[in-house]
Design a protein around this motif. Structure first.
Motif, PDB file in Angstrom:
ATOM      1  N   TRP A 220      12.800  39.605  54.568  1.00 64.19           N
ATOM      2  CA  TRP A 220      11.954  39.053  53.514  1.00 64.19           C
ATOM      3  C   TRP A 220      11.623  40.074  52.438  1.00 64.19           C
ATOM      4  CZ3 TRP A 220      10.918  34.591  51.525  1.00 64.19           C
ATOM      5  CH2 TRP A 220      11.228  33.454  52.271  1.00 64.19           C
ATOM      6  N   THR A 221      11.581  41.337  52.795  1.00 60.68           N
ATOM      7  CA  THR A 221      11.398  42.362  51.759  1.00 60.68           C
ATOM      8  C   THR A 221      12.568  42.356  50.793  1.00 60.68           C
ATOM      9  OG1 THR A 221      10.067  43.756  53.233  1.00 60.68           O
ATOM     10  CG2 THR A 221      11.089  44.827  51.340  1.00 60.68           C
ATOM     11  N   GLU A 222      13.786  42.202  51.325  1.00 65.40           N
ATOM     12  CA  GLU A 222      14.971  42.134  50.474  1.00 65.40           C
ATOM     13  C   GLU A 222      14.942  40.896  49.573  1.00 65.40           C
ATOM     14  OE1 GLU A 222      17.948  42.338  53.546  1.00 65.40           O
ATOM     15  OE2 GLU A 222      18.403  44.425  53.052  1.00 65.40           O
ATOM     16  N   ILE A 223      14.531  39.756  50.143  1.00 64.96           N
ATOM     17  CA  ILE A 223      14.474  38.520  49.356  1.00 64.96           C
ATOM     18  C   ILE A 223      13.447  38.638  48.239  1.00 64.96           C
ATOM     19  CG2 ILE A 223      13.795  36.088  49.442  1.00 64.96           C
ATOM     20  CD1 ILE A 223      14.978  36.007  52.287  1.00 64.96           C
ATOM     21  N   LEU A 224      12.255  39.098  48.580  1.00 64.61           N
ATOM     22  CA  LEU A 224      11.181  39.187  47.584  1.00 64.61           C
ATOM     23  C   LEU A 224      11.474  40.250  46.532  1.00 64.61           C
ATOM     24  CD1 LEU A 224       8.234  38.804  50.090  1.00 64.61           C
ATOM     25  CD2 LEU A 224       8.885  37.163  48.318  1.00 64.61           C
ATOM     26  N   SER A 225      12.197  41.290  46.920  1.00 65.90           N
ATOM     27  CA  SER A 225      12.569  42.324  45.951  1.00 65.90           C
ATOM     28  C   SER A 225      13.524  41.787  44.892  1.00 65.90           C
ATOM     29  CB  SER A 225      13.227  43.511  46.680  1.00 65.90           C
ATOM     30  OG  SER A 225      12.309  44.134  47.558  1.00 65.90           O
ATOM     31  N   ALA A 226      14.239  40.710  45.245  1.00 67.89           N
ATOM     32  CA  ALA A 226      15.188  40.119  44.304  1.00 67.89           C
ATOM     33  C   ALA A 226      14.564  39.036  43.432  1.00 67.89           C
ATOM     34  CB  ALA A 226      16.378  39.528  45.067  1.00 67.89           C
ATOM     35  N   ASN A 227      13.331  38.650  43.731  1.00 66.66           N
ATOM     36  CA  ASN A 227      12.688  37.582  42.950  1.00 66.66           C
ATOM     37  C   ASN A 227      11.203  37.878  42.720  1.00 66.66           C
ATOM     38  OD1 ASN A 227      12.952  35.065  41.619  1.00 66.66           O
ATOM     39  ND2 ASN A 227      12.124  33.955  43.377  1.00 66.66           N
ATOM     40  N   PRO A 228      10.846  39.113  42.383  1.00 67.30           N
ATOM     41  CA  PRO A 228       9.426  39.476  42.335  1.00 67.30           C
ATOM     42  C   PRO A 228       8.647  38.812  41.208  1.00 67.30           C
ATOM     43  CG  PRO A 228      10.775  41.263  41.475  1.00 67.30           C
ATOM     44  CD  PRO A 228      11.725  40.251  42.039  1.00 67.30           C
ATOM     45  N   GLY A 229       9.256  38.665  40.022  1.00 67.32           N
ATOM     46  CA  GLY A 229       8.527  38.110  38.890  1.00 67.32           C
ATOM     47  C   GLY A 229       8.023  36.692  39.114  1.00 67.32           C
ATOM     48  N   PRO A 230       8.914  35.732  39.433  1.00 70.23           N
ATOM     49  CA  PRO A 230       8.456  34.363  39.665  1.00 70.23           C
ATOM     50  C   PRO A 230       7.445  34.246  40.808  1.00 70.23           C
ATOM     51  CG  PRO A 230      10.817  34.375  39.265  1.00 70.23           C
ATOM     52  CD  PRO A 230      10.396  35.813  39.401  1.00 70.23           C
ATOM     53  N   VAL A 231       7.631  35.041  41.866  1.00 65.60           N
ATOM     54  CA  VAL A 231       6.684  34.981  42.987  1.00 65.60           C
ATOM     55  C   VAL A 231       5.320  35.506  42.550  1.00 65.60           C
ATOM     56  CG1 VAL A 231       6.191  35.754  45.338  1.00 65.60           C
ATOM     57  CG2 VAL A 231       8.537  35.218  44.680  1.00 65.60           C
ATOM     58  N   ALA A 232       5.316  36.587  41.782  1.00 65.49           N
ATOM     59  CA  ALA A 232       4.054  37.148  41.296  1.00 65.49           C
ATOM     60  C   ALA A 232       3.315  36.147  40.409  1.00 65.49           C
ATOM     61  CB  ALA A 232       4.308  38.442  40.532  1.00 65.49           C
ATOM     62  N   GLU A 233       4.061  35.377  39.614  1.00 66.87           N
ATOM     63  CA  GLU A 233       3.434  34.376  38.754  1.00 66.87           C
ATOM     64  C   GLU A 233       2.731  33.308  39.582  1.00 66.87           C
ATOM     65  OE1 GLU A 233       3.064  34.167  35.402  1.00 66.87           O
ATOM     66  OE2 GLU A 233       3.819  36.223  35.387  1.00 66.87           O
ATOM     67  N   VAL A 234       3.402  32.832  40.629  1.00 69.66           N
ATOM     68  CA  VAL A 234       2.790  31.804  41.479  1.00 69.66           C
ATOM     69  C   VAL A 234       1.572  32.379  42.197  1.00 69.66           C
ATOM     70  CG1 VAL A 234       3.126  30.224  43.414  1.00 69.66           C
ATOM     71  CG2 VAL A 234       4.988  30.608  41.795  1.00 69.66           C
ATOM     72  N   LEU A 235       1.708  33.588  42.743  1.00 65.18           N
ATOM     73  CA  LEU A 235       0.599  34.197  43.466  1.00 65.18           C
ATOM     74  C   LEU A 235      -0.584  34.484  42.543  1.00 65.18           C
ATOM     75  CD1 LEU A 235       2.157  36.728  46.002  1.00 65.18           C
ATOM     76  CD2 LEU A 235       0.884  34.642  46.500  1.00 65.18           C
ATOM     77  N   SER A 236      -0.308  34.795  41.283  1.00 66.96           N
ATOM     78  CA  SER A 236      -1.392  35.022  40.318  1.00 66.96           C
ATOM     79  C   SER A 236      -2.206  33.745  40.137  1.00 66.96           C
ATOM     80  CB  SER A 236      -0.816  35.481  38.976  1.00 66.96           C
ATOM     81  OG  SER A 236      -1.844  35.666  38.024  1.00 66.96           O
ATOM     82  N   ALA A 237      -1.511  32.595  40.058  1.00 64.82           N
ATOM     83  CA  ALA A 237      -2.215  31.321  39.939  1.00 64.82           C
ATOM     84  C   ALA A 237      -3.001  31.008  41.213  1.00 64.82           C
ATOM     85  CB  ALA A 237      -1.219  30.199  39.644  1.00 64.82           C
ATOM     86  N   VAL A 238      -2.412  31.331  42.368  1.00 65.34           N
ATOM     87  CA  VAL A 238      -3.115  31.133  43.638  1.00 65.34           C
ATOM     88  C   VAL A 238      -4.356  32.028  43.693  1.00 65.34           C
ATOM     89  CG1 VAL A 238      -2.959  31.422  46.146  1.00 65.34           C
ATOM     90  CG2 VAL A 238      -1.063  30.389  44.896  1.00 65.34           C
ATOM     91  N   ALA A 239      -4.215  33.256  43.197  1.00 67.69           N
ATOM     92  CA  ALA A 239      -5.354  34.182  43.193  1.00 67.69           C
ATOM     93  C   ALA A 239      -6.496  33.640  42.339  1.00 67.69           C
ATOM     94  CB  ALA A 239      -4.906  35.550  42.683  1.00 67.69           C
ATOM     95  N   ASP A 240      -6.156  33.006  41.217  1.00 70.49           N
ATOM     96  CA  ASP A 240      -7.192  32.395  40.392  1.00 70.49           C
ATOM     97  C   ASP A 240      -7.908  31.283  41.153  1.00 70.49           C
ATOM     98  OD1 ASP A 240      -6.541  34.075  38.307  1.00 70.49           O
ATOM     99  OD2 ASP A 240      -5.267  32.608  37.270  1.00 70.49           O
ATOM    100  N   ASP A 241      -7.128  30.466  41.862  1.00 70.54           N
ATOM    101  CA  ASP A 241      -7.723  29.400  42.668  1.00 70.54           C
ATOM    102  C   ASP A 241      -8.612  29.979  43.773  1.00 70.54           C
ATOM    103  OD1 ASP A 241      -6.682  27.304  41.259  1.00 70.54           O
ATOM    104  OD2 ASP A 241      -4.958  26.994  42.583  1.00 70.54           O
ATOM    105  N   LEU A 242      -8.150  31.066  44.380  1.00 69.04           N
ATOM    106  CA  LEU A 242      -8.938  31.691  45.441  1.00 69.04           C
ATOM    107  C   LEU A 242     -10.263  32.223  44.893  1.00 69.04           C
ATOM    108  CD1 LEU A 242      -6.247  33.649  47.500  1.00 69.04           C
ATOM    109  CD2 LEU A 242      -7.631  31.730  48.297  1.00 69.04           C
ATOM    110  N   ALA A 243     -10.198  32.837  43.721  1.00 73.48           N
ATOM    111  CA  ALA A 243     -11.426  33.369  43.113  1.00 73.48           C
ATOM    112  C   ALA A 243     -12.415  32.234  42.846  1.00 73.48           C
ATOM    113  CB  ALA A 243     -11.093  34.116  41.824  1.00 73.48           C
ATOM    114  N   GLU A 244     -11.917  31.110  42.326  1.00 73.36           N
ATOM    115  CA  GLU A 244     -12.789  29.961  42.077  1.00 73.36           C
ATOM    116  C   GLU A 244     -13.354  29.409  43.392  1.00 73.36           C
ATOM    117  OE1 GLU A 244     -13.945  28.576  39.348  1.00 73.36           O
ATOM    118  OE2 GLU A 244     -12.981  30.107  38.108  1.00 73.36           O
ATOM    119  N   THR A 245     -12.536  29.420  44.431  1.00 76.33           N
ATOM    120  CA  THR A 245     -12.985  28.916  45.737  1.00 76.33           C
ATOM    121  C   THR A 245     -14.063  29.815  46.327  1.00 76.33           C
ATOM    122  OG1 THR A 245     -10.785  27.971  46.119  1.00 76.33           O
ATOM    123  CG2 THR A 245     -12.212  28.228  48.037  1.00 76.33           C
TER     124      THR A 245
END
Length: 361
Positions: A220-245
């Protein structure tokens, strides 16, 4: 397709090789790790012998970071008429192949949306891809014969072909595959130092959420290393939801009644949005999810009990649409939830009671 070369004999490569070999294709196996090739060959996935000449299809089943170099090498050596990779990231390898001077005509990026928590050839099965989406990302340069060979492979593996743009695929898997893996691992990580008393209370909910956290970290480190930008974008939105929660939960703990109402509104909104998102997840056979009714039955932990309850449901003429099992901690029993069409639930309940099963409301 009469001949194929599978480069990389892990879970995906060996599973595809098993499916191809089962349909009479002569499959040659290759891997940096000779022991994995021997294991795959012993399982019936193909032969360790190198091909005498170019094969019809080279299936490159290596980590995303090695795809471009492996495809370019196979093309330079003339190993196959067509090269297809099965990595879980598509845009980066395609661009890297172009930088290496690879041939876009004979190459097609693909990604079977299938896998298991276990890896390696011993985890492989010929039916791993059955009924699963298999993404194909052809470009304007892709030769028609290469696309046809890819479609033939998908058909042999009994998967469902889905044609997408490579970068659109990467954004999609960031949302539906890569981010869930990280969130599952984040929740499971909280259990590492948890009190043993708390861990003993684990039920089906925590098992569902953390199931994929058992996956191989290196892979999974290899997979995520190949797609870090899109994953970071989704996680950033999740982080916003978490902060609101978090803010909503803090408000629920306030002495101010208005703040508590605002907090409850925030939590309710999140849960409703979760309901709406869950309803979009495809159900059985890829159709819209159905509203099944659950018949819950106490089941003992003895050999043959699952077979017996399914047989009893079959004798009643009722089709089980889905099933879940919740194991009782420290007991030789558990609860099995049989999902059926709502109209069939009363008949199933009556039939199982008649055959001595203990139904739980």
């Amino acid at each position: 397709m009469r001949t194929a070369l599978v480069i990389g004999t892990g879970l995906i490569g060996t599973s595809a090789a098993l499916a191809l070999a089962g349909r009479g294709v002569r499959v040659h196996l290759s891997d940096r790790d000779a022991s994995r090739v021997r294991t795959a060959a012993a399982l019936g996935a193909g032969t360790e012998d190198a091909p005498d000449g170019p094969v019809d299809l080279a299936l490159v089943a290596v980590p995303p970071g090695r795809v471009a170099a492996t495809v370019a090498d196979a093309q330079r050596r003339g190993l196959a008429r067509a090269c297809l990779d099965v990595a879980s990231v598509k845009g980066g390898p395609r661009r890297e192949l172009a930088e290496l001077g690879g041939d876009p005509v004979s190459y097609l990026g693909s990604h079977p949306m299938a896998g298991r928590e276990r890896s390696g050839p011993m985890a492989a099965t010929a039916d791993l891809f059955e009924g699963r989406p298999w993404v194909l990302t052809p470009t304007a340069a892709t030769d028609t014969e290469v696309l046809n060979l890819a479609l033939e492979l998908v058909a042999v593996c009994r998967a469902v072909p889905v044609v997408m743009d490579a970068d659109a695929h990467d954004r999609a898997v960031a949302l539906v595959s890569h981010t869930p893996q990280l969130l599952s691992s984040l929740v499971a990580a909280r259990l590492t130092d948890a009190d043993e008393t708390a861990v003993r209370l684990c039920g089906q909910g925590i098992r569902d959420v953390t199931r994929i956290a058992a996956s191989d970290p290196g892979m999974w480190t290899e997979i995520l290393s190949a797609n870090p930008g899109p994953v970071a974008e989704v996680l950033s939105a999740v982080a916003d939801d978490l902060a609101e929660t978090v803010r909503a939960l803090r408000a629920l703990d306030s002495a101010d009644e208005e703040k508590r109402r605002d907090g409850a509104t925030g939590i309710t909104d999140l849960l409703r949005r979760g309901n709406a998102g869950r309803e979009r997840v495809p159900g059985k056979h890829g159709a819209a999810p159905a509203a099944y009714e659950s018949v819950t039955v106490l089941i003992g932990d003895q050999p043959g009990e699952l077979a017996r309850i399914f047989a009893d449901a079959g004798r009643a003429g009722i089709n089980i649409e889905d099933v879940r099992i919740e194991h009782a901690t420290g007991q030789q029993a558990g609860l099995i939830q049989l999902m059926v069409e709502p109209a069939a639930a009363p008949d199933l309940t009556a039939a199982l009671r008649e055959r001595g099963w203990s139904i739980r409301q």
